[in-house]
Motif scaffolding. Structure first.
Motif, PDB file in Angstrom:
ATOM      1  N   LEU A   1      32.229   4.013  29.327  1.00 36.77           N
ATOM      2  CA  LEU A   1      32.136   5.465  29.160  1.00 36.77           C
ATOM      3  C   LEU A   1      31.032   6.065  30.020  1.00 36.77           C
ATOM      4  CD1 LEU A   1      32.564   5.758  25.298  1.00 36.77           C
ATOM      5  CD2 LEU A   1      34.216   6.333  27.059  1.00 36.77           C
ATOM      6  N   SER A   2      30.186   5.199  30.581  1.00 36.32           N
ATOM      7  CA  SER A   2      29.042   5.713  31.322  1.00 36.32           C
ATOM      8  C   SER A   2      29.312   5.789  32.823  1.00 36.32           C
ATOM      9  CB  SER A   2      27.819   4.832  31.061  1.00 36.32           C
ATOM     10  OG  SER A   2      28.058   3.538  31.557  1.00 36.32           O
ATOM     11  N   ALA A   3      30.553   5.455  33.242  1.00 40.88           N
ATOM     12  CA  ALA A   3      30.823   5.413  34.684  1.00 40.88           C
ATOM     13  C   ALA A   3      30.510   6.751  35.358  1.00 40.88           C
ATOM     14  CB  ALA A   3      32.278   5.014  34.929  1.00 40.88           C
ATOM     15  N   GLY A   4      30.822   7.843  34.688  1.00 44.55           N
ATOM     16  CA  GLY A   4      30.584   9.160  35.271  1.00 44.55           C
ATOM     17  C   GLY A   4      29.108   9.461  35.446  1.00 44.55           C
ATOM     18  N   VAL A   5      28.339   9.269  34.384  1.00 46.28           N
ATOM     19  CA  VAL A   5      26.913   9.595  34.499  1.00 46.28           C
ATOM     20  C   VAL A   5      26.204   8.568  35.383  1.00 46.28           C
ATOM     21  CG1 VAL A   5      26.699  10.934  32.398  1.00 46.28           C
ATOM     22  CG2 VAL A   5      26.454   8.468  32.297  1.00 46.28           C
TER      23      VAL A   5
ATOM     24  N   VAL B   1      20.439   2.433  48.098  1.00 45.88           N
ATOM     25  CA  VAL B   1      19.728   2.596  46.829  1.00 45.88           C
ATOM     26  C   VAL B   1      20.705   3.052  45.746  1.00 45.88           C
ATOM     27  CG1 VAL B   1      17.966   3.939  45.606  1.00 45.88           C
ATOM     28  CG2 VAL B   1      17.507   3.084  47.914  1.00 45.88           C
ATOM     29  N   ALA B   2      21.568   4.020  46.105  1.00 43.28           N
ATOM     30  CA  ALA B   2      22.543   4.543  45.136  1.00 43.28           C
ATOM     31  C   ALA B   2      23.482   3.438  44.670  1.00 43.28           C
ATOM     32  CB  ALA B   2      23.335   5.686  45.766  1.00 43.28           C
TER      33      ALA B   2
ATOM     34  N   VAL C   1      24.918  -1.290  40.839  1.00 41.13           N
ATOM     35  CA  VAL C   1      24.830  -2.712  40.503  1.00 41.13           C
ATOM     36  C   VAL C   1      23.968  -2.893  39.244  1.00 41.13           C
ATOM     37  CG1 VAL C   1      23.965  -4.962  41.269  1.00 41.13           C
ATOM     38  CG2 VAL C   1      25.157  -3.478  42.883  1.00 41.13           C
ATOM     39  N   ALA C   2      22.841  -2.181  39.218  1.00 40.05           N
ATOM     40  CA  ALA C   2      21.916  -2.348  38.091  1.00 40.05           C
ATOM     41  C   ALA C   2      22.552  -1.899  36.778  1.00 40.05           C
ATOM     42  CB  ALA C   2      20.639  -1.554  38.363  1.00 40.05           C
TER      43      ALA C   2
ATOM     44  N   PHE D   1      32.047  -5.521  35.243  1.00 44.24           N
ATOM     45  CA  PHE D   1      31.283  -4.308  34.961  1.00 44.24           C
ATOM     46  C   PHE D   1      30.484  -3.860  36.180  1.00 44.24           C
ATOM     47  CE2 PHE D   1      32.173  -5.163  30.505  1.00 44.24           C
ATOM     48  CZ  PHE D   1      32.395  -3.875  30.057  1.00 44.24           C
ATOM     49  N   VAL D   2      29.977  -4.830  36.953  1.00 39.57           N
ATOM     50  CA  VAL D   2      29.247  -4.473  38.169  1.00 39.57           C
ATOM     51  C   VAL D   2      30.193  -3.805  39.165  1.00 39.57           C
ATOM     52  CG1 VAL D   2      28.009  -5.394  40.164  1.00 39.57           C
ATOM     53  CG2 VAL D   2      27.488  -6.251  37.868  1.00 39.57           C
ATOM     54  N   VAL D   3      31.382  -4.398  39.348  1.00 41.02           N
ATOM     55  CA  VAL D   3      32.361  -3.810  40.265  1.00 41.02           C
ATOM     56  C   VAL D   3      32.687  -2.385  39.836  1.00 41.02           C
ATOM     57  CG1 VAL D   3      34.753  -3.927  41.063  1.00 41.02           C
ATOM     58  CG2 VAL D   3      33.377  -6.006  40.938  1.00 41.02           C
ATOM     59  N   CYS D   4      32.892  -2.200  38.529  1.00 37.34           N
ATOM     60  CA  CYS D   4      33.238  -0.875  38.001  1.00 37.34           C
ATOM     61  C   CYS D   4      32.143   0.130  38.329  1.00 37.34           C
ATOM     62  CB  CYS D   4      33.470  -0.974  36.492  1.00 37.34           C
ATOM     63  SG  CYS D   4      33.670   0.623  35.694  1.00 37.34           S
ATOM     64  N   SER D   5      30.892  -0.224  38.055  1.00 38.11           N
ATOM     65  CA  SER D   5      29.812   0.733  38.265  1.00 38.11           C
ATOM     66  C   SER D   5      29.606   1.045  39.750  1.00 38.11           C
ATOM     67  CB  SER D   5      28.511   0.193  37.667  1.00 38.11           C
ATOM     68  OG  SER D   5      28.634   0.108  36.266  1.00 38.11           O
ATOM     69  N   VAL D   6      29.760   0.015  40.600  1.00 39.27           N
ATOM     70  CA  VAL D   6      29.567   0.253  42.028  1.00 39.27           C
ATOM     71  C   VAL D   6      30.676   1.178  42.560  1.00 39.27           C
ATOM     72  CG1 VAL D   6      29.642  -0.831  44.301  1.00 39.27           C
ATOM     73  CG2 VAL D   6      28.292  -1.861  42.472  1.00 39.27           C
ATOM     74  N   LEU D   7      31.917   0.922  42.146  1.00 39.98           N
ATOM     75  CA  LEU D   7      33.008   1.797  42.583  1.00 39.98           C
ATOM     76  C   LEU D   7      32.825   3.203  42.023  1.00 39.98           C
ATOM     77  CD1 LEU D   7      36.233  -0.412  42.487  1.00 39.98           C
ATOM     78  CD2 LEU D   7      35.058   0.536  44.465  1.00 39.98           C
ATOM     79  N   ALA D   8      32.247   3.282  40.819  1.00 39.78           N
ATOM     80  CA  ALA D   8      31.976   4.606  40.248  1.00 39.78           C
ATOM     81  C   ALA D   8      30.993   5.359  41.132  1.00 39.78           C
ATOM     82  CB  ALA D   8      31.422   4.471  38.827  1.00 39.78           C
ATOM     83  N   VAL D   9      30.000   4.663  41.672  1.00 41.76           N
ATOM     84  CA  VAL D   9      29.047   5.316  42.572  1.00 41.76           C
ATOM     85  C   VAL D   9      29.772   5.826  43.815  1.00 41.76           C
ATOM     86  CG1 VAL D   9      27.034   4.943  44.055  1.00 41.76           C
ATOM     87  CG2 VAL D   9      27.063   4.019  41.728  1.00 41.76           C
TER      88      VAL D   9
END
Lengths: 425, 250
Positions: A103-107, A133-134, A139-140, A320-328
């Motif tokens: 649920l946090s992918a957007g923020v 950095v972004a 990743v983080a 989850f890392v892949v998801c967040s990076v693609l979200a960025v």
């Protein structure tokens, strides 16, 4: 299922007269393949079919209701409007396939873009560095969620809901309430605001088709080498032909001059090849690598995957890392379109991203769905937003319709599951 | 008799103060079906988990083909060719038959799947077991009946040259026809040169398929029998502890 049980005899013949199983099931002629597909659809495995149908209906309705809808300029606009949602939807597929959610992918992309835009203000960092950095923030955040979900066992809904709230706080600290930062680096601005020259659009299409053909031919070579029969080549060429025709139509359309008399504007928006790249690489990973296969396996039966020797913790974590990076990356497209970043960035889009995936046919229960489904679902939502905007409906009506479509899609998914359980196809 | 492929000597296992295995011997021969029977709590599962490397034994010796080996990780068991087919069918419904059979040990060619090779090998594995009930290898496992799923689970174990296949209650959830079909499959598995260890509560099944019967009673092996030289009544006696070991064979 009962019919199948009846047809099974208790005795099985001796080894020497057992027929080869190779070559059965969709590897016969074109007719067999079509029949197998229809059977799957009847059995409830419809994939993106309802979404594609819905898309066609929506386009027809909007085209009739407002002649502006099918203008070159609006279609180009539709592509750039849809790009962030398409990318976010694809990002979420990686965790939805596990039966998890983020649920946090957007923020996440809000924070990453807030940092990016602030770092690249005049006198700041070079934009490629800031972009790293972004992505590092992606990743983080992904590793953080992955740690709690995969290692500790906290439900992803809760962890990412916590982050959804917490990261909004971080945004406020970075940007300040009500603050807005303008996006400065022109290469990033160009992604959503500049177009490929017409020849480059055609080159892009040619490269995509060549890659698809190469992969398909490699597959056939490998199958032939191991003695496994290939499905008829005509099916492969038919599929490629459909993609080629559709692609050619879109490139041709976008290459038309949609500018004003004073200033010409033509070509495929730069964001399109970027989205295609993510789609193709991601699909390749999901279909043809262990990481991808294990995501499906875990979504289908975690315990079975574990017993088969799959490192469940690592695969979940990585997803989850892949998801967040693609979200960025979706954030980069958003900020490029909007031209600035504020403290509320990305707060609302995440649920649309989940909706996009579900509308396209990705199952929330895990194990079922593909990246292209998210693309189709996101396109449906983008078309609704765009078309209803043209028809001067209020934002409220727009949200209500989108919500209705989501519930409808989720219902189709649930019914499909029920049905596939019942018919056993 | 020839040298057993797997031999356990005086293996022990305790959970805290509870001694679950109190020095158990077990042998399994290539090409023979060894039934492991015993009441609930006799230690069957613990014995099997040790053999699979999931839950290592505390003491005792494991001989594989006459050599002492260590079994402290599932990977070590897999390297020796010891495969376990679990009772609650470890298959993924959303994957097809080939994908399930190769899950965790996919064939790669330059980093990506070699689907053709996997499909061909899966077909070969099913063929050696004379499986005819499966229509297509690319069928999702969700669409299979209980017997067919058990077939895929068993075939999964032979796709990589298994030497020992352990079946945990393979017929527990099946109807009459499907049970016969699976037992037939177990027989053929052994005939292909694999040592099969089958756990079952159903003595009818045991006598239908097993060559040797080993009975566990409260953590000790109370009987090792040749199936054709004994009868269900005696075995029940051993299982319930009313009969003591009279003869050790093997």
């Amino acid at each position: 299922m009962s019919a199948e049980v009846d047809s099974e005899g208790p005795a099985v013949a001796a080894a020497d007269d057992a027929p080869s199983l190779l070559g059965k099931g969709g590897h016969g002629g074109v007719g067999d393949a079509v029949r197998a597909y229809l059977q799957r659809v009847r059995g409830g495995d419809m994939g993106p079919l309802p979404a594609v149908g819905g898309l066609v209906v929506l386009v027809v309705i909007f085209a009739i209701a407002n002649p502006l809808f099918l203008t070159e300029r609006n279609i180009a606009n539709l592509f750039t409007q849809a790009a962030p949602l398409v990318t976010l939807g694809m990002a979420l597929v990686f965790v939805l396939l596990l039966g998890e959610i983020d649920l946090s992918a957007g923020v996440t992309f809000g924070v990453a873009m807030g940092v990016f835009v602030k770092l690249t203000q005049p006198g700041g960092m070079a934009w490629p560095l800031a972009l790293l950095v972004a992505l590092g923030i992606g990743v983080a955040v992904g590793a953080f969620i992955g740690f709690f979900v995969a290692r500790i066992g906290v439900p992803s809904f809760v962890v990412s809901l916590g982050l959804f709230l917490g990261l909004q706080g971080v945004m406020l600290v970075i940007i300040g309430a009500g603050g807005t930062y303008r996006l400065i680096p022109s290469p990033i601005r160009a992604i959503q605001n500049q177009n490929l020259p017409p020849w480059a659009g055609w080159t892009m299409l040619a490269v995509v088709l060549a890659l698809l053909l190469a992969v398909a031919l490699l597959d056939r070579r490998r199958r032939a080498a191991s003695g496994a029969p290939n499905p008829p080549a005509s099916i492969m060429y038919a599929k490629l032909g459909v993609i080629a025709a559709l692609g050619a139509f879109i490139v041709f359309y976008l290459n038309q001059d949609r500018g004003t008399a004073a200033r010409s504007l033509e070509g495929v928006p730069i964001v399109v090849p970027l989205v295609l790249l993510i789609l193709m690489v991601g699909t390749y990973v999901l279909d043809r690598t262990r990481f991808g296969r294990y995501i499906y396996a875990i979504g289908g039966n975690t315990e079975a995957a574990r017993r088969a020797g799959v490192n469940v913790t690592l695969v979940k974590w990585s997803a989850f890392v892949v998801c967040s990076v693609l979200a960025v990356v979706a954030g980069v497209f958003t900020v490029s379109k909007v031209g600035s970043a504020d403290a509320a960035m990305g707060r609302e889009i995440v649920l649309s991203g989940v909706a996009a995936a579900v509308v396209g046919g990705v199952s929330l229960f895990g194990g079922r769905g593909r990246l292209v489904h998210a693309v189709i679902g996101a396109t449906v939502i983008a078309v609704i937003t765009n078309g209803m905007g043209l028809l001067k409906f209020s934002a409220g009506a727009n949200l209500a319709v989108t919500g209705g479509v989501l519930v409808l899609a989720a219902t189709v998914d649930a019914l499909a599951r029920k049905r596939s359980g019942a018919t056993g196809v | 008799m020839t040298q057993p492929i797997v031999e356990l000597r005086q293996v022990t296992k305790s959970f805290g103060p509870v001694d679950v295995l109190k020095g158990v011997d077990l042998v399994a021969h290539a090409g023979r079906v060894t039934a492991l029977v015993g009441d609930n709590g006799a230690g069957k599962s613990t014995l099997i988990k040790g053999l699979a490397g999931v839950q290592p034994y505390d003491g005792g010796e494991v001989l594989f083909d006459g050599q002492a080996v260590s079994l402290h990780h599932p990977r070590e068991a897999a390297r020796l060719g010891i495969e376990v087919v679990y009772q609650d069918l470890a298959l993924c419904d959303n994957l097809d038959i080939v994908q399930n059979m190769f899950l965790g040990r996919e064939e790669l060619a330059s980093g990506t799947f070699d689907e053709g090779r996997m499909e061909a090998e899966a077909a070969r594995a099913l063929q050696t077991l004379s499986v005819k009930t499966v229509k297509s290898l690319r069928q999702k496992v969700a669409s299979l009946s209980g017997g067919q799923r058990q077939t895929v689970a068993i075939a999964r174990s032979v796709v990589k040259k298994a030497t020992v296949v352990i079946l945990d209650e393979p017929t527990a959830a099946l109807g009459v026809a499907q049970t016969a079909q699976v037992l037939d499959l177990v027989r053929r598995l052994a005939d292909s040169g694999v040592a099969v260890i089958i756990i079952s509560h159903n003595l009818q099944d045991v006598f239908a398929v097993a060559d040797d019967i080993s009975v566990l009673y409260l953590g000790t092996m109370t009987a090792r029998l040749v199936a054709k030289d004994t009868n269900p009544a005696d075995v029940v006696g051993y299982i319930t502890g009313t009969t003591r070991m009279t003869e050790v064979d093997a």
